[in-house]
Scaffold this active site. Structure first.
Site, PDB file in Angstrom:
ATOM      1  CB  CYS A  94       2.153   4.165  10.938  1.00 15.19           C
ATOM      2  SG  CYS A  94       1.269   3.060   9.860  1.00 15.19           S
TER       3      CYS A  94
ATOM      4  CB  THR B  53      13.098 -10.143 -10.326  1.00 18.28           C
ATOM      5  OG1 THR B  53      14.226  -9.930 -11.180  1.00 18.28           O
ATOM      6  CG2 THR B  53      12.584 -11.567 -10.503  1.00 18.28           C
TER       7      THR B  53
ATOM      8  N   GLY C  51       0.807  -1.215   0.000  1.00 14.68           N
ATOM      9  CA  GLY C  51       0.000   0.000   0.000  1.00 14.68           C
ATOM     10  C   GLY C  51       0.844   1.270   0.000  1.00 14.68           C
ATOM     11  CB  THR C  52       3.859   2.217   1.917  1.00 14.30           C
ATOM     12  OG1 THR C  52       3.244   1.935   3.180  1.00 14.30           O
ATOM     13  CG2 THR C  52       4.768   3.424   2.046  1.00 14.30           C
TER      14      THR C  52
ATOM     15  CB  SER D 263      -1.893  -3.330   1.182  1.00 10.56           C
ATOM     16  OG  SER D 263      -0.935  -4.089   1.886  1.00 10.56           O
TER      17      SER D 263
ATOM     18  CD  GLN E  56      -7.455  -0.581   7.057  1.00 10.73           C
ATOM     19  OE1 GLN E  56      -8.274  -1.423   7.420  1.00 10.73           O
ATOM     20  NE2 GLN E  56      -6.178  -0.647   7.398  1.00 10.73           N
TER      21      GLN E  56
HETATM   22  C1  LIG Z   1      -1.867  -0.369   5.953  1.00 10.46           C
HETATM   23  C2  LIG Z   1      -2.249   0.808   5.138  1.00 10.46           C
HETATM   24  C3  LIG Z   1      -1.368   1.337   4.169  1.00 10.46           C
HETATM   25  C4  LIG Z   1       0.019   0.797   3.985  1.00 10.46           C
HETATM   26  O1  LIG Z   1       0.036  -0.454   3.340  1.00 10.46           O
HETATM   27  P1  LIG Z   1       1.351  -1.381   3.446  1.00 10.46           P
HETATM   28  O2  LIG Z   1       1.071  -2.501   2.522  1.00 10.46           O
HETATM   29  O3  LIG Z   1       1.494  -1.782   4.867  1.00 10.46           O
HETATM   30  O4  LIG Z   1       2.498  -0.544   2.979  1.00 10.46           O
HETATM   31  C5  LIG Z   1      -1.798   2.405   3.415  1.00 10.46           C
HETATM   32  N1  LIG Z   1      -3.026   2.932   3.585  1.00 10.46           N
HETATM   33  C6  LIG Z   1      -3.900   2.456   4.490  1.00 10.46           C
HETATM   34  C7  LIG Z   1      -5.244   3.069   4.606  1.00 10.46           C
HETATM   35  C8  LIG Z   1      -3.537   1.389   5.298  1.00 10.46           C
HETATM   36  O5  LIG Z   1      -4.402   0.933   6.209  1.00 10.46           O
END
Ligand SMILES: *Cc1c(COP(=O)(O)O)cnc(C)c1O
Length: 393
Positions: A325, A237, A72-73, A199, A179
Site C-alpha cells: 500500500c 446483495t 480486510g480493509t 481477508s 496476515q
Molecule cells: C492486506 C491486509 C489488509 C487489507 O485487506 P484487503 O482485503 O486487501 O482489504 C489489512 N490488514 C492487513 C494486516 C493486511 O495484510
C-alpha cells in the site's frame, strides 16, 4: 509468465484450484439472489450459510458471529468506526504504531471526528509491551485494536494476554488477523476476542471478500445501510461466488495448515541463514522467534530497497519493499521506523513472503541473485567503499 518466482504472498495470493472450481457454477448457472423466496434462490442462501459455518468453525466462532465484508480493509473500518460510533464521541481507542493503514487511517479519521486514540509504540522486534497497554487504559477506553501478526515484518503479538487484559477491564478487543489467519491457530473464545478481521485473497481465495467476526452481544453500529442482509448489519446483495470461493480456500488451507506452516518456516529460516551468512551488512528486521512462518524482511545497508526490487523484477522475481500500500509513496515504512530503524536502513529494506508453491531451490536461487544485486549496487556507494576498505585493513 513462466519462470516467475513469486515471493510476495503477504500482498496477495493466487486462487487455489479447489476454490476456483467451487466458484465457477455461481457466476452464471446458480446466479440466484440469496434473498429470493423461490427454491432456486434459497439454494444459494443455503450455500452461503454453509460457507459461513466453515469459516466460523475455523476460528471457533458461531456462524451468526461471522459477517461477510468486501475484505480486510472494510472489516477493519467497520470494527473501529462501528464500536466508536456506538460508544459516542469522546470515547477512546488504543492501537499500535505498526498497524496496517486500514487501521491507522481509520483511527486518524476518528480523531478528526472527536474520538481519542492512543498509538502504542513497540520494541525493537515489533512487540507491544503489556505494561504500556495497561498504562494507556482510561475510563473512556472502549476498544483495543492490535494486529495478530504484522504484514511487513511478520511479528506476532501476545494476543491471548492482550485479550485477558481487555476482558478484565471490560474493553472490547479487536484484532486484524489478515496476515495471521490461518497460518496461526485462532480460537476467538480462548483468546477473549470480540472482533476479528480476515481477508480471503491473502489465503488463496478470491479478492474482494472477507469477514468480520463480531462476538454475540458486542454493541456495534451497522456498516452499510440498505437491505436486511448479514442480519441487518451489512446491507448489499451477497457476493455469492466470492463467499463460496473464500470458504473453500479457508477449508483447504485449514486441512494443510500444520504441514504448510512447517514447510514455510523451514524455507524462511534457510533464507535468513543464507542471507545473513553470505551478504555483509544485512540485517533481519523483526523477531526471530515470534514471526509468521512465511515472512522475511531484510535491510541491506548502503543500497535502496527500491533498486533491489527493480533489479529482482528484471529477473522475474516478485518481492516488495515494506507494504504494497505504500509502494507509491516515498515515505519510509512506518513499521520499520516504529522498531527504531534509522531512515537509511528503513529505505534499504525488502520483504520476501513465502507461500505454498515456493521451493528450496527457489530460495537458494533468490539468495544468489540478491547477493549479486546487492554487491553490484554497493559499487556505486561511496560510503560502502570507504567502510569496506577500513574493515579490510
Ligand atoms: C492486506 C491486509 C489488509 C487489507 O485487506 P484487503 O482485503 O486487501 O482489504 C489489512 N490488514 C492487513 C494486516 C493486511 O495484510
Amino acid at each position: 509468465m513462466e519462470n516467475r518466482i513469486y515471493m510476495d504472498h503477504a500482498a496477495t495470493t493466487a486462487v487455489c484450484p479447489e476454490a476456483e472450481q467451487a466458484m465457477v457454477p455461481y457466476f452464471a448457472e446458480r446466479f440466484g439472489n440469496p434473498s429470493g423466496v423461490y427454491q432456486f434462490a434459497m439454494e444459494n442462501r443455503q450455500a452461503v450459510s454453509e460457507a459461513r459455518k466453515i469459516l466460523a468453525d475455523s476460528i471457533g466462532a458461531d456462524p451468526e458471529e461471522i459477517y461477510f465484508t468486501s475484505g480486510g480493509t472494510e472489516s477493519d473500518n467497520w470494527a473501529l468506526k462501528g464500536i466508536a460510533e456506538y460508544a459516542g464521541t469522546g470515547s477512546h481507542i488504543i492501537t499500535t504504531r505498526i498497524e496496517h493503514h486500514a487501521i491507522l487511517h481509520t483511527c486518524e479519521y476518528l480523531e478528526k471526528r472527536g474520538f481519542q486514540v492512543t498509538y502504542l509504540g513497540v520494541d525493537e522486534f515489533g512487540r507491544i509491551r503489556l505494561k504500556d497497554l495497561e498504562a494507556a487504559i482510561r475510563p473512556e477506553t472502549v476498544l483495543i485494536s492490535v494486529m495478530t501478526a504484522n504484514n511487513e515484518i511478520g511479528t506476532i503479538q501476545p494476543i491471548q494476554k492482550i485479550g485477558k487484559i481487555a476482558k478484565e477491564k471490560g474493553i472490547y478487543f479487536h484484532t486484524d488477523a489478515v496476515q495471521a489467519y490461518p497460518a496461526l491457530p485462532i480460537r476467538v473464545k480462548d483468546m477473549n476476542l470480540d472482533l476479528l478481521s480476515v481477508s480471503s485473497h491473502k489465503i488463496n481465495g478470491p479478492k474482494g471478500i472477507g469477514f468480520l467476526y463480531i462476538r454475540s452481544g458486542v454493541k456495534i453500529e451497522q456498516f452499510m445501510h440498505g437491505g436486511g442482509q448479514e442480519n441487518h448489519m451489512r446491507a448489499g446483495t451477497e457476493n455469492v461466488p466470492a463467499i463460496i470461493g473464500f470458504a473453500k480456500a479457508a477449508e483447504t488451507a485449514m486441512e494443510r495448515m500444520e504441514e504448510r506452516a512447517e514447510r514455510e518456516r523451514k524455507l524462511r529460516d534457510l533464507m535468513i541463514e543464507l542471507v545473513l551468512k553470505q551478504i555483509p551488512y544485512a540485517r533481519l528486521n523483526g523477531s526471530r522467534r515470534e514471526r509468521l512462518p512465511g515472512n522475511v524482511n531484510f535491510s541491506f545497508q548502503f543500497v535502496e530497497g527500491e533498486s533491489i526490487l527493480i533489479m529482482l523484477d528484471m529477473k522475474n522475481i516478485c518481492v516488495s519493499t515494506g507494504s504494497a500500500c505504500t509502494a507509491s509513496s516515498s515515505e519510509p515504512s512506518h513499521v520499520l521506523k516504529a522498531i527504531g530503524l534509522p531512515d537509511e536502513l528503513a529505505y534499504s529494506s525488502i520483504r520476501l513472503t513465502l507461500g505454498a508453491e515456493n521451493t528450496e531451490e527457489e530460495v537458494r536461487y533468490v539468495v544468489e541473485q540478491l547477493k549479486e544485486i546487492v554487491q553490484e549496487l554497493r559499487k556505486t556507494s561511496y560510503r560502502y567503499e570507504s567502510i569496506s576498505k577500513e574493515a579490510g585493513k
